[in-house]
Design a protein around this motif. Structure first.
Motif, short mmCIF file in Angstrom:
data_model
loop_
_atom_site.label_atom_id
_atom_site.label_comp_id
_atom_site.label_asym_id
_atom_site.label_seq_id
_atom_site.Cartn_x
_atom_site.Cartn_y
_atom_site.Cartn_z
N LYS A 149 -17.24 -26.41 -11.49
CA LYS A 149 -17.22 -25.59 -12.57
C LYS A 149 -16.96 -26.09 -13.87
O LYS A 149 -15.75 -25.86 -14.41
N ASP A 207 -23.44 -18.40 -12.56
CA ASP A 207 -23.14 -19.56 -13.44
C ASP A 207 -24.07 -19.40 -14.97
O ASP A 207 -23.58 -19.66 -15.94
N GLU A 211 -22.31 -19.23 -18.60
CA GLU A 211 -22.61 -20.23 -19.63
C GLU A 211 -23.23 -19.61 -20.99
O GLU A 211 -23.08 -19.93 -22.00
#
Ligand SMILES: NC(=O)C1=CN([C@@H]2O[C@H](COP(=O)(O)OP(=O)(O)OC[C@H]3O[C@@H](n4cnc5c(N)ncnc54)[C@H](O)[C@@H]3O)[C@@H](O)[C@H]2O)C=CC1
Ligand SMILES: CC(=O)[C@](C)(O)C(=O)O
Ligand SMILES: [Mg+2]
Ligand SMILES: [Mg+2]
Length: 347
Positions: A149, A207, A211
């Motif tokens: 991560k 994810d 982001e």
């Protein structure tokens, strides 16, 4: 697995205590780990695994990045090979090309995935979006992921500093009955701190949201908005940058990292506390609809589609560099460069 209470929800976590490096070494003793790609995750993971005593080789096409691998100590013909040679030698194939490049190279990779080998990812992208990527592994190979991560750069830096980045892990296909222990061993081997389990769909969905959201997209958006308002009201670039970015990264976020947001608040003035306690909710309410829109765009695969289409174009690098330059050229980030140059440690 260790049962840890995360704010009232109990989760099973794998720690280095219960799955020590020694155990990872045993599980992977007979494996040749081939790291395919030496971009951002490649170097971090390959170097950490090598330093952890695992049998690692690197597969990278010739060019600047290959030269970087040589400079990092990988030896051509011994631990560094052209991609196909590494694919042939590897028993665990770490597919660490960019997600777009994974699509292009897949027919080649597939040829070398003979029975009993393992295919390792650091993202759920290729498998989750298989209708778009064409990445469908043979049934007789193990398929799993360990997804640090954070940036591969941080993965390496933290490892060198004796720390570890947290990673998620997931098994997609267990052909040998050993996929899970190999997966955990790899996740420990690449230098993870603790591990939490997920599946490929959840990994990629969270994810891509993260982001695009608070980790990168939203933070830049909020920085830009505040900086612009300060500038429009006559504040100087240095003042606007310091109150928007520098103080956050240098002073306040390290406190959040250490002990949480409440503790950071507690270490600011009562004036700041009053205002920040009043204002966080309006900011949440204003941005939540955008986060909902973002999540939906990830869920409907619009984000994956866009990423695949745009990142597969031959001139994608040129266009990307132009967009990054546009960001670097913003007054805010040019002011930031000047501010950074004035930090005592940079003098
Ligand atoms: N960048 C990061 O720190 C993180 C990346 N990931 C995941 O890790 C995987 C690898 O990502 P990055 O390290 O960012 O990749 P990257 O964008 O740095 O590219 C990796 C490698 O791909 C090679 N490559 C690109 N196009 C190619 C082609 N057509 N043929 C052969 N080689 C080609 C490049 O030479 C480079 O060595 C991805 O699945 C990504 O989502 C996961 C966590 C963080
Ligand atoms: C560093 C990381 O985990 C990201 C932001 O998800 C990525 O580089 O894809
Ligand atoms: Mg990530
Ligand atoms: Mg990502």
């Amino acid at each position: 697995m260790a049962k840890i209470n995360f704010g009232g929800v109990v989760e099973d976590i794998v720690t280095r205590e219960e799955f020590p490096l020694e155990k990872a070494r045993q599980v992977l003793a007979d494996q040749t780990i081939a790291v395919i790609g030496y971009g951002v995750q490649g170097p971090g993971q390959a170097l950490n695994m090598k330093d952890n005593g695992l049998n690692v080789i690197v597969g990278q096409r010739k060019g600047k990045t290959y030269d970087k691998a040589v400079a990092d100590g990988w030896v051509p013909g011994v631990t560094l090979f052209e991609i196909e040679e590494a694919l042939e030698k590897g028993t665990i194939i770490c597919y660490l090309l960019s997600d777009a490049a994974q699509i292009e190279l897949w027919p080649t990779v597939k040829k070398y995935l003979t029975a009993g080998k393992s295919l390792y990812f650091s993202h759920g992208f290729g498998i989750t979006y298989k209708e778009k990527t064409g990445i469908v592994p043979p049934a007789d190979v193990d398929v799993f992921l360990a997804a640090p991560k954070g940036s591969g750069t941080s993965l390496r830096r933290l490892f060198v500093a004796g720390k570890g980045l947290n990673s998620s892990f997931a098994v997609y296909q267990d052909a040998t009955g050993k996929a899970r222990e190999k997966c955990i061993a790899m996740a420990i081997g690449v230098g993870s701190g603790y591990l939490f389990e997920t599946d490929f769909y959840k990994e990629v969905t969270s994810d891509l949201t993260g982001e695009r959201g608070t980790l990168m997209g939203a933070i830049q958006g909020i920085f830009a908005a505040q900086y612009e308002v300060l500038r429009e009201n006559g504040h100087s670039p240095s003042e606007a940058f310091n109150e928007t970015v520098e103080e956050l990264t240098q002073s306040l976020m390290p406190l959040v990292a250490e002990n949480g947001m409440d503790w950071m608040y507690a270490n600011c003035s009562t004036t700041a506390q009053r205002g920040a306690l009043d204002w966080w909710k309006p900011f949440r309410d204003a941005t939540k609809p955008v986060f909902a829109q973002l999540y939906n765009s990830v869920k409907t695969q619009a984000e994956a589609e866009r990423s695949i289409t745009l990142n597969s174009q031959p001139d994608y690098r040129v266009k990307l560099d132009a967009e990054l330059k546009e960001m670097a050229d913003m007054e805010m980030w040019r002011a930031g460069a000047a501010v950074r140059s004035l930090r005592p440690e940079n003098n």
